[in-house]
Structures are given as C-alpha cells and as structure tokens.
Design a protein around this motif. Structure first.
Motif, PDB file in Angstrom:
ATOM      1  N   ASP A 475       0.827  -1.209   0.000  1.00 11.26           N
ATOM      2  CA  ASP A 475       0.000   0.000   0.000  1.00 11.26           C
ATOM      3  C   ASP A 475       0.860   1.257   0.000  1.00 11.26           C
ATOM      4  O   ASP A 475       0.484   2.276  -0.592  1.00 11.26           O
ATOM      5  CB  ASP A 475      -0.949  -0.019   1.196  1.00 11.26           C
ATOM      6  N   LEU A 476       2.013   1.197   0.651  1.00  8.45           N
ATOM      7  CA  LEU A 476       2.900   2.358   0.617  1.00  8.45           C
ATOM      8  C   LEU A 476       3.482   2.547  -0.790  1.00  8.45           C
ATOM      9  O   LEU A 476       3.614   3.679  -1.264  1.00  8.45           O
ATOM     10  CB  LEU A 476       4.019   2.209   1.657  1.00  8.45           C
ATOM     11  N   ARG A 477       3.796   1.441  -1.480  1.00  9.82           N
ATOM     12  CA  ARG A 477       4.254   1.565  -2.879  1.00  9.82           C
ATOM     13  C   ARG A 477       3.133   2.127  -3.755  1.00  9.82           C
ATOM     14  O   ARG A 477       3.353   2.987  -4.608  1.00  9.82           O
ATOM     15  CB  ARG A 477       4.687   0.192  -3.428  1.00  9.82           C
ATOM     16  N   MET A 478       1.919   1.640  -3.504  1.00  8.79           N
ATOM     17  CA  MET A 478       0.770   2.102  -4.285  1.00  8.79           C
ATOM     18  C   MET A 478       0.556   3.608  -4.103  1.00  8.79           C
ATOM     19  O   MET A 478       0.401   4.350  -5.079  1.00  8.79           O
ATOM     20  CB  MET A 478      -0.482   1.316  -3.838  1.00  8.79           C
ATOM     21  N   ILE A 479       0.575   4.061  -2.855  1.00  9.29           N
ATOM     22  CA  ILE A 479       0.244   5.470  -2.631  1.00  9.29           C
ATOM     23  C   ILE A 479       1.390   6.370  -3.082  1.00  9.29           C
ATOM     24  O   ILE A 479       1.159   7.504  -3.512  1.00  9.29           O
ATOM     25  CB  ILE A 479      -0.164   5.722  -1.154  1.00  9.29           C
ATOM     26  N   GLN A 480       2.624   5.873  -3.010  1.00  9.24           N
ATOM     27  CA  GLN A 480       3.736   6.675  -3.516  1.00  9.24           C
ATOM     28  C   GLN A 480       3.574   6.902  -5.022  1.00  9.24           C
ATOM     29  O   GLN A 480       3.752   8.010  -5.526  1.00  9.24           O
ATOM     30  CB  GLN A 480       5.060   5.979  -3.225  1.00  9.24           C
ATOM     31  N   HIS A 481       3.226   5.831  -5.725  1.00  7.74           N
ATOM     32  CA  HIS A 481       2.999   5.940  -7.168  1.00  7.74           C
ATOM     33  C   HIS A 481       1.866   6.941  -7.451  1.00  7.74           C
ATOM     34  O   HIS A 481       1.997   7.826  -8.302  1.00  7.74           O
ATOM     35  CB  HIS A 481       2.642   4.558  -7.714  1.00  7.74           C
ATOM     36  N   ALA A 482       0.785   6.816  -6.713  1.00 11.60           N
ATOM     37  CA  ALA A 482      -0.361   7.707  -6.946  1.00 11.60           C
ATOM     38  C   ALA A 482      -0.003   9.156  -6.605  1.00 11.60           C
ATOM     39  O   ALA A 482      -0.415  10.093  -7.310  1.00 11.60           O
ATOM     40  CB  ALA A 482      -1.552   7.242  -6.101  1.00 11.60           C
ATOM     41  N   THR A 483       0.754   9.338  -5.546  1.00 12.97           N
ATOM     42  CA  THR A 483       1.121  10.696  -5.141  1.00 12.97           C
ATOM     43  C   THR A 483       2.060  11.333  -6.157  1.00 12.97           C
ATOM     44  O   THR A 483       1.988  12.544  -6.409  1.00 12.97           O
ATOM     45  CB  THR A 483       1.749  10.678  -3.729  1.00 12.97           C
ATOM     46  N   ASP A 484       2.937  10.523  -6.747  1.00  8.07           N
ATOM     47  CA  ASP A 484       3.795  11.053  -7.816  1.00  8.07           C
ATOM     48  C   ASP A 484       2.948  11.545  -8.995  1.00  8.07           C
ATOM     49  O   ASP A 484       3.227  12.596  -9.578  1.00  8.07           O
ATOM     50  CB  ASP A 484       4.771   9.970  -8.293  1.00  8.07           C
ATOM     51  N   ARG A 485       1.918  10.794  -9.333  1.00  4.55           N
ATOM     52  CA  ARG A 485       1.030  11.221 -10.441  1.00  4.55           C
ATOM     53  C   ARG A 485       0.275  12.498 -10.028  1.00  4.55           C
ATOM     54  O   ARG A 485       0.076  13.402 -10.824  1.00  4.55           O
ATOM     55  CB  ARG A 485       0.022  10.118 -10.784  1.00  4.55           C
ATOM     56  N   LEU A 486      -0.139  12.525  -8.776  1.00  5.29           N
ATOM     57  CA  LEU A 486      -0.860  13.700  -8.280  1.00  5.29           C
ATOM     58  C   LEU A 486       0.033  14.937  -8.357  1.00  5.29           C
ATOM     59  O   LEU A 486      -0.407  16.031  -8.734  1.00  5.29           O
ATOM     60  CB  LEU A 486      -1.310  13.457  -6.835  1.00  5.29           C
ATOM     61  N   ALA A 487       1.305  14.763  -8.007  1.00  6.21           N
ATOM     62  CA  ALA A 487       2.241  15.886  -8.061  1.00  6.21           C
ATOM     63  C   ALA A 487       2.433  16.366  -9.502  1.00  6.21           C
ATOM     64  O   ALA A 487       2.608  17.566  -9.741  1.00  6.21           O
ATOM     65  CB  ALA A 487       3.574  15.479  -7.441  1.00  6.21           C
ATOM     66  N   GLU A 488       2.381  15.444 -10.452  1.00 14.48           N
ATOM     67  CA  GLU A 488       2.488  15.858 -11.863  1.00 14.48           C
ATOM     68  C   GLU A 488       1.312  16.761 -12.248  1.00 14.48           C
ATOM     69  O   GLU A 488       1.483  17.769 -12.938  1.00 14.48           O
ATOM     70  CB  GLU A 488       2.517  14.619 -12.773  1.00 14.48           C
ATOM     71  N   ILE A 489       0.142  16.383 -11.800  1.00 14.96           N
ATOM     72  CA  ILE A 489      -1.023  17.224 -12.085  1.00 14.96           C
ATOM     73  C   ILE A 489      -0.864  18.573 -11.381  1.00 14.96           C
ATOM     74  O   ILE A 489      -1.118  19.637 -11.955  1.00 14.96           O
ATOM     75  CB  ILE A 489      -2.332  16.527 -11.640  1.00 14.96           C
ATOM     76  N   GLY A 490      -0.443  18.511 -10.125  1.00 13.64           N
ATOM     77  CA  GLY A 490      -0.252  19.746  -9.362  1.00 13.64           C
ATOM     78  C   GLY A 490       0.736  20.678 -10.038  1.00 13.64           C
ATOM     79  O   GLY A 490       0.501  21.886 -10.157  1.00 13.64           O
TER      80      GLY A 490
END
Lengths: 589, 192
Positions: A475-490
C-alpha cells in the motif's frame, strides 16, 4: 436475566447511523415493530446544529462535539505484535461518531459506488494478472455479492439521498463527463453535479491535458432542492464550507436526519432510544439464536430488550467488539490464521500535495464536503500490476471542503510556526493555496486485525477493542505511485511552490487521515473466512445481521458510505423477502 | 481560572507567538489569553471527554497522548516553570518583563528542545500553548478570542457567512463582504 425486561420487539437495531436508519426504514415500512438503541444523544438539525451555531469550528472540528467521547468508548492500538497496545485517549487518525445519525451527520458526503471488480478482488487479480501479484500475506477476498446484485440498492440509496452527480456509464453506455470507469448504472443521478470553484476547475483542466478523465465528485451535498420517495425535502447546498465534522444547518447534506427521520417520526412502529449503550447480545443456551440485547439506558439502568431479530449496525469497532464480548463467532487468531471475528481489518492509505500560488485567489472558505473534481484512472482494471509492483489503487482529487482557519491554513515550506514571519506568511498564503488529495486502497493482511485488549477496560468494566495495524508495504508503494502522479497534475497547475506529502509508515493514530475503518466482521461465501454471509447474516446466529463497513473484506480507495448504504438495503431486502418467510440460515453452513 | 500572575505571563507569550504589527493586532489584543483561560476552565481543560483510566505507560509517538495530566494542569505547571526559570536566569525578572527579543529567544529554545524547564515537558507545554493560541486567534469570537475578528481579517476568512452560492463560480474574485461571527459582527453592536 436482568431485572428490567422490556416488551419484546420484532426487531432491535443497535446503532442509528446510516445502516441502522436505512434498515429501520425498510423494516418498519413492512409493518415490523422496530426498536433502535443508540449509544449517543438524540440529535436533529434545529436543536443541535442550526445555522446559528453550526459553523463553529472549535466546537465541532477541533473539540469533536459529534464524536464519541473516548471516556465512553475508545480502542487500544499498536503497530505490531510485541508492542503493548495503548488506549487512544484523544482521537486523531479517525473520528468514530456517536448519537442519532451517527457518522451520517458529520460526513463529507462523498458518495461512491465501488467498481464491479472490487467485489471480486482476489479472483479478478488472479484471473487478470496471476496469483503471484497478490502478496503472500494478503488476506484479500471476494465479497460474495456482485456489483450487479447491489446495483438496485445503490440506486435506491442515491435516490433516497438525492445524490448530485453525472453518470459515466448508463446501462453499459459511456456518458461524457462522468466517471468512465464506474460500473453500469440503471439511471443517472437524481440531481446534477455541484457547481465548481476555481481549484477543482484548474485541477480538471490540468488532469485532462495529461490524459486523465476527471469528473465531478458524486455528492451528498445537494446541488438543488430534492424531494425523495418518502416525501422528505432536502435543501440546496450553500457551499458554506462546514461539512466534515459538522452537522448541516441547511438540511442540504444527506443524513439520516434529512433523508429518513421525518418519515420515521410518523411511524408508530419505530422507537429510537438514545443514550442506550448495548452491553451484550443475549442468546439461547445453545448459542444458536439471539434473544435480544442487554443495554444500559440513559439513566444508567441496565435493561433487557427482547427481539425476534437483532441487527448489529454500530460502527466497525463496536460491531466487532460486541461480537467478541458476546462470544459470537470464532475470534481470529493471527498465529495460524484460524477464526474470523476481528480478521481482515483494513483502513485507507492517503497522501496529499499542497500548492501555493503567488497571485491567484482560490477562496478556500467556499466549500462543501464533496465539492471537487476527481480522477479515477489509477484504479483502472487494465493497469499492469505485475509491472507496477503493487495491487490496488487510488483516486486523485481536488476537493474544496472549506478552509476553516484553525485547522486549514498551510504556509510555504520554511515558514516558522509562530511570530512575525509566520503572520506574514499566513496572510499571504491562506487565500492562495490548493490542496490535492490521493485516497488509496488498503489491503487486508495477516498483520492487521482486531481483538479484545488484555488490559484496558471501558467504564462498564468491559474490555476495549485492540487494533493491531500497520500499512502494508504494497500500500505504501501504491500510494507513492499515486502521489507522484498527483504531483504531476499539481505541477501542471502552475504553482509558485509545491509540497508533496507522501505517506510513510509506521501508521500513527495521531494525525487525522480517514474515518474509513473497515473489516473485522467481514462478509463472504465461506464461513471459514467470513463472519457474515452475503446477506450480512451471522453464520453462527441466524437471527443476527451485522451491518456496516465491518463487512468489507478489504478497502477499495473510495469513501465507504455509498456501499455501506447499499449493503444495508440489500440486507433489509433479504430479511423481508428471504428470511422472514422462512427464518433460518439463508445459506447453509 | 488563571491567576493574575499566570495571566500576565500568558498575555506576554501570546503576544510573541502572534505579535502586533502593521498587519494587525497581536495575540494579546485579539484575546487569545482570555480564550485560553476559558478553555482551561471548561471541559477541554479538565479532559472531561477523554479516556483517563490507567495504566499510563510511555508508548511510541504513533500511539499518541498517554498523559494523565489535563491541559489545565499542564498549562499551569509550564507557566510556573517558565517563571521560575526567568527569575533564576534573569535576576528576578518575570517573563513579561524581558525584552521582546529575549522572550522570542527563550520561546524558540523551548520549542526546539534546547531549553528544558524543571519539572515539566517543556516542548509539549510549548506545543499546547501554541495550539491554544492559534485556536484563540482563529476560533469564532464567541469563545473569547479573535476579537474584532482580528484572526479572520488577517487572512481573509469571512467567518460564519454560511452561504457562498453567489461566489462559487466567481473564480479568482476578491470576496468583498466583511467577516461575520456566530454572534454577529462589530458593526451590528457598536451602533447601539
């Protein structure tokens, strides 16, 4: 048995949150005599959170006025075996509700349907990617109920509550502007999506340019007035910014108060007793049949309520604890994986990105709990989990839920916490910041479960529930991946500065994360891995149904209320159409 | 609840945590100390809603607060320890009598853990004072702080307006109405 036995009821329901209220409505409409026992106080809009004092951040959001006092009921917590669990003396990571309406009073109103694949998670992953993608210690499993079976009940809840949104999939046909990844729905939402402020608008533009499919968050803060099938009128949301942790003074957030209580109040066959804290579910000597419940009433007097049918519909923690305290079902033993009660506790894996702008005013004080735009592409079935190195997913969102200033006044990195420099920074940044969130799934796994604490007791001398939980590495790998994508949008939104708040372990009960605690009394087709059958009927006690997010075998990324409501209505329907005509196990054991 | 001496120390602290300057009033003028006093005298200060049954063990940071001491007790002990330190270190002077730069230095040292105070967890006490000062500055004025809505005016929060339907789609616009609290706003009462 206790001194004060009350006249028997057809049905006794423990807990008057969404689950209890929906089942009370369905069963009382069929003519059954229903008694509801609620541990907290009576609450209604005009008496407890009218517009005059509803927007009191200190009282509700900081001092937790609508949350159960830990003095009355709390849990103990540890990250892992070998530690001594200690009581959560002051709520932090999650805020269990108490009182009429339960969490339905102070929720944000983000109303989701889970995806068809969520209900068959283990078999879906195994079929699509092979068993090897599933971590060996994961105890994820299929629910025993399909999306298609639940769809009519999702629909019924959405139309009771008046949910505002835009369909993405009408009977298999893609709809422009809705969630393209949702399961097929029989009809569109009852009310149109909310109007959007600047932050979610910019988020959606940036996400679309990056190839994502943003859509308006389905919302229980209604975009327009709505009259439901019970004749109850729900008002239009005023975007006041006081949803989560608050009751709605405008009658415009769907809650048991705004959706169901006006109808229930007119029914003589429903009785709600508040301040009634259930001690135990009492059974016949052979243990196979519930006879009723023992509870302590508002005057501290122990009472005994007999009933033909017992519905346990408290919060996740109290559902599991009452089963354990009542000796119903085999407690889970993490050493060998045997037993079921307390097994498969799961949470939510969240992270965020904070954006700071030099000039643009985002006016964060305008808001609603479910006002925002969402990207659900990262939960998509077609994702190659073997390549990504994790299973599960997250949805990304710009939710503008209200910039209440005690708790929401971020400043740029390097700002001191006080003094003149802080004062200048907060004056500059308050109107000009945007928070983006990632809400991710949570695996059930062998290292996460609920049982009774060996040491700590509540004020009645009953053992507290003990939580053993840490984030799974998956889950930590999953959320890190998602947060990286979120930062790209940001980044694409063009901020002057950006802070990426990745989620790291170990899990802590201190900072608020999510009141989406699930599992522990999970549903399923197999009594060796579930507490209740697909109709939420106890495998051990046929006239006991255990309703709520405690039945989730693991947690998808989405907010749970839509599915909690659909499961409650699904269970109520099974009680009326299957159980009552022939009382007994609906599935042979 | 606080004595006059304790209140004087607290007044001086809140005015350094939120100093008065060209942007507006500081913590003292905004009523942060009065707010704290009222909160400490009430259910929060007495930990009335908290689970306080023993045993009390030191846990991990992830397990959260494990102290049997209420905020009122912790606040008092910290204020006393601060005063004791000041009188010893600054030839009998009270915290409130120190120059602002000296007050700031001492508070910073307590915040970052380089200055301990006898008999109390100085860092935890500082966090309590800071948390409550900010609560007082930004909470609705009915609670005794945020006087004249000083906190809300500083950042542009309109308070308990409770209806922004006309503003949702005015993207980027400056909100023009003055803040209002649960009890109204200054203009409503000054006229009378």
């Amino acid at each position: 048995m206790p001194a004060d036995a009350l006249p028997a009821a057809d049905v006794v329901i423990i807990g008057f949150g969404w689950s209890g209220a929906l089942i009370a409505e369905a069963l009382s409409a069929a003519g059954l005599g229903v008694v509801v026992l609620e541990r907290g106080p009576y609450r209604d809009t005009a008496s407890d959170f009218p517009p005059g004092f509803a927007p009191d951040e200190l009282r509700y959001a900081v001092r937790h006025d609508l949350v159960v006092p830990t003095a009355q009921n709390t849990i103990t917590f540890r990250n892992r075996v070998g530690q001594t669990a200690l009581p959560v003396r002051q709520w932090g990571s999650f805020l269990p509700a108490s009182g009429a309406g339960g969490g339905g009073v102070h929720w944000n109103g983000q109303t989701w349907r889970f995806r068809p694949s969520d209900f068959v998670l283990r078999s879906h992953l195994a079929n699509a990617h092979g068993h090897d993608v599933i971590p060996s210690d994961a105890t994820i499993q299929d629910w025993g109920v399909s999306y298609a079976e639940l769809e009519p009940f999702y629909d019924r809840f959405e139309y009771l509550a008046g949910i505002s949104g835009r369909a993405g999939n009408l009977r298999g046909h893609r709809q422009e502007g809705g969630n393209p990844f949702e399961g097929p729905r029989q009809r569109d939402y009852p009310t149109p999506p909310m109007r959007m402020t600047l932050a979610p608008t910019r988020f959606a533009e940036a996400a679309r340019a990056l190839g994502y499919h943003p859509f308006p968050q389905p919302s229980a803060n209604l975009s327009e007035p709505y009259t439901n099938s019970l004749g109850v009128v729900i008002g239009p949301c005023s975007y006041c910014g006081f949803c989560e942790r608050f009751g709605c003074g405008n009658y415009s957030k769907a809650s048991p108060q705004t959706v169901l209580m006006p109808a229930l109040r007119r029914r003589p066959n429903v009785a709600l007793r508040t301040g009634a804290e259930v001690l135990e579910i009492a059974r016949t000597p052979d243990g196979r049949h519930a006879r009723g419940v023992r509870y302590v009433d508002a005057d501290g007097i122990e009472r005994y309520q007999r009933a033909e049918l017992v519905i346990l519909a408290a919060y996740t923690f109290e559902n599991v604890r009452l089963l354990l305290l009542s000796g119903i079902g085999q407690p889970y033993d993490p050493r060998d994986g045997s037993g079921v009660v307390g097994r498969n506790y799961a949470y939510q894996t969240t992270a965020s990105v904070q954006l700071f702008f030099d000039e643009t005013r985002f006016n964060p004080f305008i808001g609603a709990g479910a006002l925002g735009m969402v990207v659900d592409d990262l939960n998509a079935e077609g994702r190659d989990h073997a390549r990504l190195g994790f299973i599960g997913g997250a949805h990304l969102a710009a939710m503008q839920s209200g910039g209440r200033p005690i708790q929401s006044r971020p400043t740029r990195p390097g700002t001191p916490r006080w003094g003149g420099a802080w004062k200048h920074a907060v004056a500059r940044d308050y109107l000009r910041n945007v928070r983006l969130g990632a809400s991710g799934s949570s695996l059930s796994h062998r290292g996460a479960w609920l049982d009774l604490d060996p040491t700590y007791q509540d004020r009645h001398g009953r053992r507290l529930l003990r939580m053993t939980f840490d984030f799974h590495a998956n889950d930590l790998r999953m959320i890190q991946h998602a947060t990286d994508r979120l930062a790209e949008i940001g980044r694409a939104m063009g901020p002057a500065e950006m802070v990426v708040n990745q989620r790291h372990g170990p899990y802590s009960v201190v900072p608020y994360q999510s009141t989406h605690n699930v599992g522990g009394a999970v549903m399923g087709p197999d009594p060796t891995t579930s507490v209740v059958n697909p109709w939420l009927q106890s495998w051990d006690v046929a006239n006991l149904f255990v309703v709520g997010a405690s039945s989730f075998p693991q947690n998808p990324s989405y907010n749970p209320t839509g599915t909690v409501a659909a499961l409650a209505l699904h269970a109520a329907n099974a009680i009326l159409t299957r159980y009552l005509p022939a009382p007994g196990p609906l599935v042979p054991r | 609840m606080l004595t006059l001496a304790e209140a004087a120390t607290l007044e001086a602290i809140v005015d350094r945590l939120i100093p008065p300057d060209e942007l507006g009033p500081g913590g003292r003028e905004a009523g942060c100390a009065l707010f704290i006093d009222r909160q400490l005298a009430g259910p929060f200060g007495r930990s009335e809603s908290l689970y306080l049954l023993p045993p009390f063990l030191d846990g991990t940071p992830e397990q959260g607060l494990q102290s049997p001491l209420t905020p009122a007790v912790r606040m008092r002990a910290g204020l006393a320890a601060l005063e004791a330190h000041c009188r010893a270190a600054f030839v009998g002077r009270a915290f409130a009598a120190l120059p602002p730069a000296g007050q700031d230095r001492l508070l910073s040292e307590i915040e970052d853990g380089t200055r301990s105070l006898a008999g109390v967890n100085a860092r935890a006490w500082f966090d309590l004072v800071l948390q409550m000062t900010m609560e007082g500055f930004f909470a609705d004025p009915i609670h005794g702080g945020n006087r004249q809505m000083a906190g809300w005016r500083l950042i542009g929060f309109p308070g308990a307006r409770y209806d922004y339907r006309d503003w949702v789609e005015r993207h980027g616009a400056a909100y023009t109405l003055p803040p209002v609290g649960i009890g109204g706003r200054p203009g409503w009462h000054d006229a009378g």
